[in-house]
Design a protein around this motif. Sequence first.
Motif, PDB file in Angstrom:
ATOM      1  N   MET A   1      -7.820   2.628 -39.289  1.00 17.52           N
ATOM      2  CA  MET A   1      -7.069   1.813 -38.319  1.00 17.52           C
ATOM      3  C   MET A   1      -7.931   0.621 -37.914  1.00 17.52           C
ATOM      4  O   MET A   1      -9.055   0.774 -37.468  1.00 17.52           O
ATOM      5  CB  MET A   1      -6.719   2.660 -37.095  1.00 17.52           C
ATOM      6  N   ASP A   2      -7.380  -0.608 -38.079  1.00 22.32           N
ATOM      7  CA  ASP A   2      -8.189  -1.782 -37.778  1.00 22.32           C
ATOM      8  C   ASP A   2      -8.221  -2.033 -36.277  1.00 22.32           C
ATOM      9  O   ASP A   2      -7.530  -1.395 -35.481  1.00 22.32           O
ATOM     10  CB  ASP A   2      -7.667  -3.021 -38.530  1.00 22.32           C
ATOM     11  N   GLU A   3      -9.043  -3.025 -35.896  1.00 25.50           N
ATOM     12  CA  GLU A   3      -9.267  -3.310 -34.477  1.00 25.50           C
ATOM     13  C   GLU A   3      -7.999  -3.785 -33.788  1.00 25.50           C
ATOM     14  O   GLU A   3      -7.724  -3.437 -32.645  1.00 25.50           O
ATOM     15  CB  GLU A   3     -10.370  -4.364 -34.359  1.00 25.50           C
ATOM     16  N   GLN A   4      -7.185  -4.578 -34.521  1.00 26.97           N
ATOM     17  CA  GLN A   4      -5.962  -5.120 -33.922  1.00 26.97           C
ATOM     18  C   GLN A   4      -4.974  -4.008 -33.589  1.00 26.97           C
ATOM     19  O   GLN A   4      -4.331  -4.010 -32.558  1.00 26.97           O
ATOM     20  CB  GLN A   4      -5.320  -6.132 -34.866  1.00 26.97           C
ATOM     21  N   GLN A   5      -4.848  -3.007 -34.470  1.00 26.75           N
ATOM     22  CA  GLN A   5      -3.928  -1.914 -34.234  1.00 26.75           C
ATOM     23  C   GLN A   5      -4.370  -1.041 -33.063  1.00 26.75           C
ATOM     24  O   GLN A   5      -3.563  -0.419 -32.401  1.00 26.75           O
ATOM     25  CB  GLN A   5      -3.796  -1.070 -35.502  1.00 26.75           C
ATOM     26  N   GLU A   6      -5.666  -0.993 -32.838  1.00 23.19           N
ATOM     27  CA  GLU A   6      -6.172  -0.188 -31.739  1.00 23.19           C
ATOM     28  C   GLU A   6      -5.793  -0.791 -30.383  1.00 23.19           C
ATOM     29  O   GLU A   6      -5.643  -0.066 -29.409  1.00 23.19           O
ATOM     30  CB  GLU A   6      -7.700  -0.055 -31.843  1.00 23.19           C
ATOM     31  N   GLU A   7      -5.639  -2.095 -30.318  1.00 23.90           N
ATOM     32  CA  GLU A   7      -5.304  -2.764 -29.059  1.00 23.90           C
ATOM     33  C   GLU A   7      -3.782  -2.831 -28.902  1.00 23.90           C
ATOM     34  O   GLU A   7      -3.158  -3.853 -29.102  1.00 23.90           O
ATOM     35  CB  GLU A   7      -5.904  -4.172 -29.030  1.00 23.90           C
ATOM     36  N   GLU A   8      -3.212  -1.705 -28.551  1.00 24.94           N
ATOM     37  CA  GLU A   8      -1.766  -1.645 -28.377  1.00 24.94           C
ATOM     38  C   GLU A   8      -1.376  -2.225 -27.019  1.00 24.94           C
ATOM     39  O   GLU A   8      -1.945  -1.871 -25.987  1.00 24.94           O
ATOM     40  CB  GLU A   8      -1.283  -0.198 -28.493  1.00 24.94           C
ATOM     41  N   ILE A   9      -0.411  -3.118 -27.032  1.00 27.56           N
ATOM     42  CA  ILE A   9       0.046  -3.783 -25.806  1.00 27.56           C
ATOM     43  C   ILE A   9       1.351  -3.139 -25.358  1.00 27.56           C
ATOM     44  O   ILE A   9       2.352  -3.177 -26.077  1.00 27.56           O
ATOM     45  CB  ILE A   9       0.256  -5.292 -26.045  1.00 27.56           C
ATOM     46  N   PHE A  10       1.329  -2.554 -24.162  1.00 28.44           N
ATOM     47  CA  PHE A  10       2.537  -1.935 -23.607  1.00 28.44           C
ATOM     48  C   PHE A  10       3.283  -2.969 -22.764  1.00 28.44           C
ATOM     49  O   PHE A  10       2.762  -3.454 -21.763  1.00 28.44           O
ATOM     50  CB  PHE A  10       2.166  -0.717 -22.762  1.00 28.44           C
ATOM     51  N   LEU A  11       4.504  -3.276 -23.184  1.00 27.82           N
ATOM     52  CA  LEU A  11       5.336  -4.205 -22.431  1.00 27.82           C
ATOM     53  C   LEU A  11       6.109  -3.497 -21.323  1.00 27.82           C
ATOM     54  O   LEU A  11       6.603  -4.147 -20.397  1.00 27.82           O
ATOM     55  CB  LEU A  11       6.320  -4.915 -23.366  1.00 27.82           C
ATOM     56  N   VAL A  12       6.234  -2.181 -21.431  1.00 27.34           N
ATOM     57  CA  VAL A  12       6.945  -1.366 -20.456  1.00 27.34           C
ATOM     58  C   VAL A  12       6.037  -0.217 -20.039  1.00 27.34           C
ATOM     59  O   VAL A  12       5.337   0.352 -20.873  1.00 27.34           O
ATOM     60  CB  VAL A  12       8.264  -0.802 -21.036  1.00 27.34           C
ATOM     61  N   VAL A  13       6.022   0.082 -18.756  1.00 26.22           N
ATOM     62  CA  VAL A  13       5.248   1.217 -18.252  1.00 26.22           C
ATOM     63  C   VAL A  13       6.194   2.212 -17.595  1.00 26.22           C
ATOM     64  O   VAL A  13       7.201   1.827 -16.992  1.00 26.22           O
ATOM     65  CB  VAL A  13       4.170   0.762 -17.241  1.00 26.22           C
ATOM     66  N   GLU A  14       5.863   3.482 -17.723  1.00 33.02           N
ATOM     67  CA  GLU A  14       6.657   4.557 -17.114  1.00 33.02           C
ATOM     68  C   GLU A  14       5.795   5.265 -16.076  1.00 33.02           C
ATOM     69  O   GLU A  14       4.672   5.676 -16.368  1.00 33.02           O
ATOM     70  CB  GLU A  14       7.116   5.550 -18.182  1.00 33.02           C
ATOM     71  N   ARG A  15       6.316   5.394 -14.877  1.00 34.75           N
ATOM     72  CA  ARG A  15       5.586   6.099 -13.832  1.00 34.75           C
ATOM     73  C   ARG A  15       6.564   6.606 -12.777  1.00 34.75           C
ATOM     74  O   ARG A  15       7.690   6.112 -12.666  1.00 34.75           O
ATOM     75  CB  ARG A  15       4.533   5.202 -13.192  1.00 34.75           C
ATOM     76  N   GLU A  16       6.116   7.582 -12.020  1.00 37.35           N
ATOM     77  CA  GLU A  16       6.935   8.134 -10.951  1.00 37.35           C
ATOM     78  C   GLU A  16       6.836   7.243  -9.727  1.00 37.35           C
ATOM     79  O   GLU A  16       5.747   6.797  -9.359  1.00 37.35           O
ATOM     80  CB  GLU A  16       6.481   9.548 -10.615  1.00 37.35           C
ATOM     81  N   ALA A  17       7.970   6.975  -9.096  1.00 38.55           N
ATOM     82  CA  ALA A  17       7.980   6.088  -7.938  1.00 38.55           C
ATOM     83  C   ALA A  17       9.153   6.430  -7.042  1.00 38.55           C
ATOM     84  O   ALA A  17      10.121   7.083  -7.461  1.00 38.55           O
ATOM     85  CB  ALA A  17       8.067   4.627  -8.385  1.00 38.55           C
ATOM     86  N   GLU A  18       9.053   6.008  -5.780  1.00 40.11           N
ATOM     87  CA  GLU A  18      10.156   6.161  -4.830  1.00 40.11           C
ATOM     88  C   GLU A  18      11.158   5.039  -5.077  1.00 40.11           C
ATOM     89  O   GLU A  18      10.862   3.871  -4.831  1.00 40.11           O
ATOM     90  CB  GLU A  18       9.646   6.111  -3.385  1.00 40.11           C
ATOM     91  N   MET A  19      12.335   5.394  -5.545  1.00 45.90           N
ATOM     92  CA  MET A  19      13.344   4.415  -5.907  1.00 45.90           C
ATOM     93  C   MET A  19      14.510   4.475  -4.930  1.00 45.90           C
ATOM     94  O   MET A  19      14.871   5.541  -4.426  1.00 45.90           O
ATOM     95  CB  MET A  19      13.856   4.671  -7.328  1.00 45.90           C
ATOM     96  N   VAL A  20      15.087   3.306  -4.678  1.00 47.24           N
ATOM     97  CA  VAL A  20      16.287   3.219  -3.842  1.00 47.24           C
ATOM     98  C   VAL A  20      17.305   2.356  -4.558  1.00 47.24           C
ATOM     99  O   VAL A  20      16.956   1.470  -5.345  1.00 47.24           O
ATOM    100  CB  VAL A  20      15.985   2.626  -2.446  1.00 47.24           C
ATOM    101  N   SER A  21      18.557   2.613  -4.284  1.00 46.90           N
ATOM    102  CA  SER A  21      19.621   1.795  -4.852  1.00 46.90           C
ATOM    103  C   SER A  21      19.709   0.498  -4.074  1.00 46.90           C
ATOM    104  O   SER A  21      19.551   0.478  -2.851  1.00 46.90           O
ATOM    105  CB  SER A  21      20.956   2.540  -4.789  1.00 46.90           C
ATOM    106  N   SER A  22      19.946  -0.601  -4.768  1.00 46.24           N
ATOM    107  CA  SER A  22      20.075  -1.888  -4.086  1.00 46.24           C
ATOM    108  C   SER A  22      21.263  -1.907  -3.142  1.00 46.24           C
ATOM    109  O   SER A  22      21.291  -2.648  -2.163  1.00 46.24           O
ATOM    110  CB  SER A  22      20.217  -3.014  -5.126  1.00 46.24           C
ATOM    111  N   SER A  23      22.261  -1.045  -3.405  1.00 45.67           N
ATOM    112  CA  SER A  23      23.434  -0.980  -2.542  1.00 45.67           C
ATOM    113  C   SER A  23      23.244  -0.012  -1.374  1.00 45.67           C
ATOM    114  O   SER A  23      23.945  -0.095  -0.370  1.00 45.67           O
ATOM    115  CB  SER A  23      24.666  -0.561  -3.351  1.00 45.67           C
ATOM    116  N   ASP A  24      22.280   0.913  -1.495  1.00 43.39           N
ATOM    117  CA  ASP A  24      22.021   1.884  -0.424  1.00 43.39           C
ATOM    118  C   ASP A  24      20.522   2.117  -0.322  1.00 43.39           C
ATOM    119  O   ASP A  24      19.998   3.120  -0.796  1.00 43.39           O
ATOM    120  CB  ASP A  24      22.756   3.196  -0.711  1.00 43.39           C
ATOM    121  N   PRO A  25      19.774   1.179   0.271  1.00 41.57           N
ATOM    122  CA  PRO A  25      18.318   1.240   0.281  1.00 41.57           C
ATOM    123  C   PRO A  25      17.730   2.211   1.290  1.00 41.57           C
ATOM    124  O   PRO A  25      16.518   2.254   1.456  1.00 41.57           O
ATOM    125  CB  PRO A  25      17.926  -0.207   0.638  1.00 41.57           C
TER     126      PRO A  25
END
Length: 680
Positions: A1-25
């Motif tokens: 595996m070359d150096e470029q492949q090792e540097e994976e860029i994540f455009l999206v992250v997944e994590r647990e968070a307190e979420m609210v609906s924009s219509s019922d915050p």
Amino acid sequence: MDEQQEEEIFLVVEREAEMVSSSDPLIPIKRAAWFLDAKPVPVQELPRYPFSPMMHVNASPVHLRESKVLFRGWGSPLRKWGEWVDKLRPIYGDLWKKSGILDAISVSTYKIKKDYASVLGLAGVWCGETNTFLFPWGEATVTLEDTMVLGGFPVLGEPVRGSLTGELVEIEQKMVKEHRTFNRSTSKKADQSAWMKHYMEREGDELEHTAFLALWLSRFVFPGPPVKTVKQHLLPIAVRLGRGMRIALAPAVLASLYRDMSAIKDYLVADNSQKAEPLVVWAPFNLLQLWVWEHFLTLRPEKQNLIANGEPRAARWHDVGRKLDLSFVGSALESSEFLWHPYMARLENWSRPSFYKDIGVWICGDASKDEELRSFAQCLRAAELVGVDCIEHYLPHRVAMQFGFDQDLPCHVPRSNAMWEAAWETYDVTSKNIAFYVPAPPFKSDITRQYSIWWKQCMPSYSKLVENDTQTQGSLEDIKWQSKVVAEKNMKRIQTLTSIKKRKLQEFYDAMISDHLLSGNNYVSGDDDSVESQNFQLSAAETEKQNICSTKQKEHMGLKPSNDRVGKGTHNPVASQSIKSEICEATISTSLENEYKVMMEDFDQRNGWGSAYDYIVLSPPGMNITSQEAKLKLEQALEKRIMMKAEESELEMQIKVLKEEITAIEARVMDLESVAEVQS
């Protein structure tokens, strides 16, 4: 595996968070969420808080109505343009598909009608610092995805500012020579109509194809002054496209739109003395019109076209339109009825791109090399947009819900626009090892609790006045005008709430009266045909009403009126029952309504009593309630009245708040006038 492949860029992250609906915050839910990751530098180097549009000034409706903006880039097809497209499509259709412009050329044959109110209304809430629209319910903007899906422009490819080499230079020189011949014509310019007429007569050779693309670029992609001319500086792009090269037209088109949106906004909020001349803008604003119709249901034309197989999505809006009033547009923009991601929904005969999945999936490794998937990934990356003559900031993480993701506090992304090459480096993901998540259509995007709190602080409502708008008399007039509008809205709201309260009360009494009539509590005696009310003693006035009603009923039945009082026998058995029924309705409705209202008003005053049945037992004198059924019905009625009292209290509280807001606004205007007098 070359150096470029090792540097994976994540455009999206997944994590647990307190979420609210924009219509019922008010109700947060902790769950796994997906966010766009736009951190180009370590977190500790970022500003503590994101850019806040709190001090941003929206254009007032007065300025919108008085504005003089000329949309010169709104390209409509020339009379024989469709014929030229149909002539060359069989020859170069595959080449257009290879270079990613097949749909864009098809879109150029559609007539997209102007609705100035929608475009100007959006320009009034534009923020040039973020290149987004600022609404009370959040941020939104025209994205690369919109530009790709609606305009048909490719997001992948080489930059528009690339140079030519080898044989391509020779083709460009030929085209430049051809272009100069038009300068010697009577019009002294390469007029688009004359250009098309000249080259349509050729036999579909490469020179005609390059000339076709040059006209297409000049009229529909990168229009500019002088008006209705073929631009010489666009010939290199036409040459490259003519050879099947893929050029990233979408970021360049979007950059021009962002630039001109900011120009319109600056023009709208400028002092009137600076508006002697109309503002001329050149970006293809028909793209913004398409965006409005896709995202705002209330602003759409009543008629839409059915898409034929193989047609781009914009075909549904060909030659349809709707002229709207600025006030209506303003109300629509304030409401939260915004379609965040309309393209995920299936549309008959429209071929959805492959990046719209039926299930959520992570894309990485070899899968990320798929052209359509990588196009979607390109739309998610915060970057600089390199245009033909401008560079603009692209911040998709501020409008993550438009891509089907959750919305978090938008982090700061520093500019990198000193050199166009450096700007392009922030954009291109072709050579990068990327990973991202593709959401599924059923996914319901929400906002984090922190974002909800932050946005309320940034944009409390359109009625809040900007603190620093007291520098000029013009700005003070705007504030006074806004205050008047808000006060009028609040007064109308108060009238509406009061009307709702009265209507609910009337509906309640009407329902109680109807129930009493239907239950048979007012019966007709069969012995002497007299009409009596089981629960009510009729007054002399009410008895007189019965006599009048009885007389009219007899006349209606063809009987001779008599002077007999109601309660005396009538001698027509056929008409007797009908007469009795109508008399009942005429007398009981008035008497029953009055008695029920007295009971309810008294109950409202004595609301501290116990159950409704206790009230029935302790009912005031004169209320003859004897049947068990009547007691039960009244008990139910009083229980319902208790619920209504709670609703009335809530309405009264809303009215109180609105009145307090009006008082605060009036006080604020007086303070601003005092400050203005001191400064003058």
